[in-house]
Scaffold this active site. Structure first.
Site, PDB file in Angstrom:
ATOM      1  N   LYS A   1       0.827  -1.215  -0.147  1.00  0.00           N
ATOM      2  CA  LYS A   1       0.009  -0.130  -0.056  1.00  0.00           C
ATOM      3  C   LYS A   1       0.918   1.326  -0.010  1.00  0.00           C
ATOM      4  O   LYS A   1       2.093   1.116   0.414  1.00  0.00           O
ATOM      5  CB  LYS A   1      -0.823   0.114   1.299  1.00  0.00           C
ATOM      6  CG  LYS A   1      -0.263   0.005   2.636  1.00  0.00           C
ATOM      7  CD  LYS A   1       0.336   1.439   2.970  1.00  0.00           C
ATOM      8  CE  LYS A   1       0.977   1.545   4.269  1.00  0.00           C
ATOM      9  NZ  LYS A   1       1.559   2.461   4.578  1.00  0.00           N
TER      10      LYS A   1
ATOM     11  N   ALA B   1       9.853  -0.536   4.754  1.00  0.00           N
ATOM     12  CA  ALA B   1       9.985   0.455   3.552  1.00  0.00           C
ATOM     13  C   ALA B   1       8.484   1.462   3.650  1.00  0.00           C
ATOM     14  O   ALA B   1       8.442   2.406   2.930  1.00  0.00           O
ATOM     15  CB  ALA B   1       9.861  -0.355   2.264  1.00  0.00           C
TER      16      ALA B   1
ATOM     17  N   LEU C   1       5.522   0.115   3.344  1.00  0.00           N
ATOM     18  CA  LEU C   1       4.815  -0.190   2.297  1.00  0.00           C
ATOM     19  C   LEU C   1       3.703  -1.419   2.703  1.00  0.00           C
ATOM     20  O   LEU C   1       3.060  -2.042   2.002  1.00  0.00           O
ATOM     21  CB  LEU C   1       5.544  -0.695   0.944  1.00  0.00           C
ATOM     22  CG  LEU C   1       6.244   0.426   0.314  1.00  0.00           C
ATOM     23  CD1 LEU C   1       7.445  -0.336  -0.848  1.00  0.00           C
ATOM     24  CD2 LEU C   1       5.695   1.353  -0.495  1.00  0.00           C
TER      25      LEU C   1
ATOM     26  N   ASP D   1      -2.558  -1.786  10.479  1.00  0.00           N
ATOM     27  CA  ASP D   1      -2.575  -1.538   9.017  1.00  0.00           C
ATOM     28  C   ASP D   1      -3.138  -2.968   8.388  1.00  0.00           C
ATOM     29  O   ASP D   1      -3.463  -3.002   7.249  1.00  0.00           O
ATOM     30  CB  ASP D   1      -1.229  -1.246   8.263  1.00  0.00           C
ATOM     31  CG  ASP D   1      -0.981  -0.012   8.369  1.00  0.00           C
ATOM     32  OD1 ASP D   1      -1.711   0.955   9.018  1.00  0.00           O
ATOM     33  OD2 ASP D   1       0.263   0.410   8.085  1.00  0.00           O
TER      34      ASP D   1
HETATM   35  P1  ATP Z   1       4.279  -0.171   7.842  1.00  0.00           P
HETATM   36  O1  ATP Z   1       4.101   0.295   6.296  1.00  0.00           O
HETATM   37  O2  ATP Z   1       3.108  -1.148   7.951  1.00  0.00           O
HETATM   38  O3  ATP Z   1       4.766   0.483   8.768  1.00  0.00           O
HETATM   39  P2  ATP Z   1       6.933  -1.388   6.643  1.00  0.00           P
HETATM   40  O4  ATP Z   1       6.651  -1.599   5.197  1.00  0.00           O
HETATM   41  O5  ATP Z   1       7.441  -0.277   6.923  1.00  0.00           O
HETATM   42  O6  ATP Z   1       5.366  -1.369   7.579  1.00  0.00           O
HETATM   43  P3  ATP Z   1       7.638  -4.054   7.049  1.00  0.00           P
HETATM   44  O7  ATP Z   1       8.224  -4.483   5.930  1.00  0.00           O
HETATM   45  O8  ATP Z   1       6.083  -4.663   7.440  1.00  0.00           O
HETATM   46  O9  ATP Z   1       7.671  -2.617   7.332  1.00  0.00           O
HETATM   47  O10 ATP Z   1       8.558  -4.727   8.306  1.00  0.00           O
HETATM   48  C1  ATP Z   1       8.732  -4.135   9.572  1.00  0.00           C
HETATM   49  C2  ATP Z   1       9.501  -5.081  10.407  1.00  0.00           C
HETATM   50  O11 ATP Z   1       8.584  -6.298  10.629  1.00  0.00           O
HETATM   51  C3  ATP Z   1      10.727  -5.582   9.867  1.00  0.00           C
HETATM   52  O12 ATP Z   1      11.721  -5.426  10.867  1.00  0.00           O
HETATM   53  C4  ATP Z   1      10.637  -7.119   9.831  1.00  0.00           C
HETATM   54  O13 ATP Z   1      11.594  -7.724  10.401  1.00  0.00           O
HETATM   55  C5  ATP Z   1       9.401  -7.552  10.408  1.00  0.00           C
HETATM   56  N1  ATP Z   1       8.441  -8.351   9.874  1.00  0.00           N
HETATM   57  C6  ATP Z   1       7.779  -9.422  10.556  1.00  0.00           C
HETATM   58  N2  ATP Z   1       7.359 -10.225   9.621  1.00  0.00           N
HETATM   59  C7  ATP Z   1       7.441  -9.773   8.548  1.00  0.00           C
HETATM   60  C8  ATP Z   1       7.260  -9.922   7.118  1.00  0.00           C
HETATM   61  N3  ATP Z   1       6.403 -11.216   6.929  1.00  0.00           N
HETATM   62  N4  ATP Z   1       7.393  -9.121   6.236  1.00  0.00           N
HETATM   63  C9  ATP Z   1       8.454  -8.217   6.475  1.00  0.00           C
HETATM   64  N5  ATP Z   1       8.719  -7.777   7.536  1.00  0.00           N
HETATM   65  C10 ATP Z   1       8.394  -8.556   8.594  1.00  0.00           C
END
Ligand code: ATP
Length: 298
Positions: A16, A103, A105, A142
């Site tokens: 997203k 990221a 996303l 989310d």
């Molecule tokens: P958001 O946009 O919801 O804040 P994000 O994209 O910034 O999320 P994610 O990629 O979801 O962040 O990952 C954040 C943390 O979650 C990482 O430190 C990762 O190790 C942990 N994590 C646990 N499970 C997963 C998964 N299936 N995919 C990605 N990261 C994961």
């Protein structure tokens, strides 16, 4: 006895972006109130979930990313939650990560939504939509949006969703610099807004009229100030995308992914090519708006 229609299901878990993100007051439960407009895009992780009776417990294999394969992974956390309510046979899950990690996303959240939805489908658990949404919200704020997908106004801590019209046809270039950002750290550093402005409502109204330009005019992300302060190169990246002709450029969620919106596929494609040459250490994805969340891979 499990009534297993198919032994395997392949599920798409889409990323997203935030068209709007404001952080409001901190609540008694420690979460901040937020006001966001979320949009699913076509970049997806792919999960293959199989019943495997030779296993004693669930087994997760992650392809393409360096993240835990144990109970710290949101995929396993989602299965543990389902196990509290339903009888779940041993499962093997392979996740092919396309969405960059940490990221902004919602890659992890979308994997969690795909796990809950996929297992319910595979095992024909007949879980009602409200119960699915509840389970999703137990995993993360989310996750309910990732389940539903498309375009939504998200309030509360992000789990209160109001469906909106999908973003008009456009091309969204996601640019992920070679570092991650912790969402928790950003929330700690952000200075909450006293009262939300009307831009999110203006975006919802523009979406219903199909006006891409009006949506773009009102896009906003409160977290940019904080994250751009930590990583000034994100401002340079934003300027570069604008120089290249993006209609607008914003950060997604807590970053650091920056996205540029283009009307023409060819423009977006050429910018992707040029940027990859200029900054080969960045990950760049050319995506389009998607009108649904997790679902069966076709
Ligand atoms: P958001 O946009 O919801 O804040 P994000 O994209 O910034 O999320 P994610 O990629 O979801 O962040 O990952 C954040 C943390 O979650 C990482 O430190 C990762 O190790 C942990 N994590 C646990 N499970 C997963 C998964 N299936 N995919 C990605 N990261 C994961």
């Amino acid at each position: 006895m499990f009534r297993v229609r198919d032994k395997t299901i392949k599920v798409e878990a889409p990323a997203k972006i935030n068209l709007y993100l404001d952080v409001l007051e901190k609540r008694f439960d420690g979460y901040h109130e937020v006001k966001m407009v979320m949009q699913t895009v076509s970049l997806c992780d792919r999960l293959t979930i199989s019943v495997d009776k030779s296993l004693e417990d669930v087994q997760l294999e992650v392809i393409n990313a360096d993240i835990p394969e144990n109970d710290d992974n949101l995929i396993i956390k989602s299965i543990r939650l389902l196990q509290e309510y339903y009888q779940i046979p041993p499962l093997k899950i392979v996740v092919d990560k396309e969405i960059p990690v940490a990221a902004g996303l919602a890659g992890g959240s979308s994997d969690a939504a795909a796990t809950i939805w996929g297992i319910a489908e595979l095992l024909e658990l007949q879980i009602k939509q409200e119960q699915l949404a509840y389970l999703a919200s137990e995993i993360g704020s989310d996750v309910p949006f990732c389940l539903l997908g498309g375009t939504s106004l998200a309030e509360g801590r992000g789990e209160k969703l109001t469906n909106a019209s999908t973003l008009p046809q456009c091309y969204i270039l996601l640019v992920k610099p070679p570092f991650g950002v912790s969402t928790g750290q950003v929330y700690k550093a952000v200075n909450p807004t006293d009262e939300a402005d009307s831009r999110a409502d203006k975006i919802i109204s523009a979406l219903s009229k199909g006006s891409l330009y009006k949506v773009i005019e009102n896009m906003y992300n409160k977290m940019e100030n904080v994250v751009f302060g930590w990583h000034p190169e994100l401002l340079d990246l934003t300027k570069r995308l604008l120089d290249f002709g993006a209609l607008t450029v914003r950060m997604s969620g807590s970053g650091p992914t920056i996205f540029g919106v283009f009307e023409s596929y060819l423009d977006a494609y050429n910018v992707k090519k040029s940027l990859l040459k200029e900054m080969p250490e960045h990950e760049i994805f050319l995506t389009t708006p998607r009108d649904k969340g997790v679902g069966k891979e076709h």
